[in-house]
Design a protein around this motif. Structure first.
Motif, PDB file in Angstrom:
ATOM      1  N   VAL A 156       0.831  -1.209   0.000  1.00  0.00           N
ATOM      2  CA  VAL A 156       0.000   0.000   0.000  1.00  0.00           C
ATOM      3  C   VAL A 156       0.866   1.260   0.000  1.00  0.00           C
ATOM      4  N   ASP A 187      -5.513   7.590   7.116  1.00  0.00           N
ATOM      5  CA  ASP A 187      -5.326   6.141   7.200  1.00  0.00           C
ATOM      6  C   ASP A 187      -6.631   5.545   7.724  1.00  0.00           C
ATOM      7  N   SER A 209      -5.241   2.509   3.135  1.00  0.00           N
ATOM      8  CA  SER A 209      -5.863   1.543   4.032  1.00  0.00           C
ATOM      9  C   SER A 209      -5.312   0.154   3.755  1.00  0.00           C
ATOM     10  N   ARG A 210      -4.859  -0.498   4.795  1.00  0.00           N
ATOM     11  CA  ARG A 210      -4.481  -1.911   4.715  1.00  0.00           C
ATOM     12  C   ARG A 210      -5.577  -2.717   5.401  1.00  0.00           C
ATOM     13  N   MET A 256     -11.062  -1.289   4.520  1.00  0.00           N
ATOM     14  CA  MET A 256     -12.209  -0.823   3.732  1.00  0.00           C
ATOM     15  C   MET A 256     -13.320  -1.864   3.601  1.00  0.00           C
ATOM     16  N   PHE A 289      -5.883   1.330  -1.430  1.00  0.00           N
ATOM     17  CA  PHE A 289      -6.222   0.415  -0.340  1.00  0.00           C
ATOM     18  C   PHE A 289      -6.108  -1.035  -0.790  1.00  0.00           C
TER      19      PHE A 289
END
Length: 285
Positions: A39, A53, A122-123, A126, A151
């Motif tokens: 990411v 984040d 975003s890791r 989502m 993401f």
């Protein structure tokens, strides 16, 4: 604080299952580190940028992003889980980073500063929105013109032994729980690239892109250590909980997982292959 997604707030904020992400923080950060790198590399953050984040968890990606943007940049990290946000806040303070803050909120409906961020990352944060279209639309409003969103989400079950092996071990031992909608909020909700791109399009995020990335997850320790981790989080836990399995069941499932991941052993430990969907979008300038 307004919360739309009460189910996820309860799970990540107060449940024993959510708390495992605290007790297993070091192991999970190590195992999922390659996804965080994926990411951050795609987002290509630069000094002075303002970053959001989403679903920051205990703060691993927040720490990385804050260091990437430097003291003149800023990272706002959002999470719906009270216990996770508190831990992330402690990690930021312990690291002495003054350019990051944690906000306990539901990012689907939170009123972020309009056009206030050059990047959203975003890791695995989502896939849990109760209304992804509303969430994407809300987050897009927080992006400055020309800003980008990147993401990561898990790809299909078949390409992810991290989920598939513990699920098979647990259901072989205890039986299969009732089928659920794989597109429902949860770890695999964004496995279908075409569906997610459609959701982004419906939210006004036209010309979003997605790639399928093959990475190797890197749990620390031995094969037995990796099997213990895989049995303590994820689908094995859900199956055990559903059927009221006990300690003997957990030990048997863990043994089966250890046997199944033996082919992933390497000289330095274990690397588990994973299929990751990486989504990106740039807001028109």
């Amino acid at each position: 604080m307004r919360i739309e997604n009460q189910e996820q707030a309860e799970y990540w904020g107060r449940s024993a299952s959510g708390a495992k992400w605290l007790t297993l923080e070091e192991q999970l950060d190590a195992a999922l580190g390659p996804v965080a790198d994926l990411v951050l590399n795609r987002a290509a953050l630069t000094h002075g940028e303002r970053v959001l984040d989403v679903g920051c968890g205990t703060g691993a990606t927040t720490l990385m992003a804050a260091r990437a943007v430097g003291p003149f940049g800023h990272v706002l990290a959002a999470d719906i889980g009270e216990q996770l946000a508190a831990r992330a806040r402690d990690r930021i303070a312990a690291a002495g980073l003054l350019n990051a803050e944690i906000r306990l909120c539901d990012a689907q409906i939170e009123e972020f500063e309009p056009h206030g961020r050059e990047a959203i990352i975003s890791r695995f944060g989502m896939m849990f929105f109760s209304d992804p279209v509303a969430a994407f639309s809300n987050l897009a409003e927080a992006l400055a013109p020309g800003g980008r969103m990147v993401f990561a989400a898990w790809g299909p079950l078949e390409g992810n032994p991290w989920f598939r092996i513990p699920f098979i071990a647990a259901t072989t031992r205890l039986g299969r729980p009732p089928k659920t909608d794989r597109n429902a909020p949860g770890p695999l909700a964004f496995h279908d690239i075409n569906r997610v791109l459609g959701l982004m399009e419906a939210a006004g995020l036209s010309e979003a892109e997605a790639t399928t990335e093959e990475v190797s997850l890197t749990p620390v320790g031995s094969t037995a250590d990796a099997a213990a981790l895989l049995t303590r989080v994820g689908p094995a836990v859900r199956v055990i909980d559903h059927f009221g399995g006990g300690a003997e069941d957990a030990r048997a499932i863990e043994a089966d997982v250890e046997s199944a991941i033996t082919p992933f052993e390497e000289a330095g430990g274990v690397t588990v292959p994973a299929t990751i969907n990486l989504y990106s979008w740039r807001k028109p300038a």
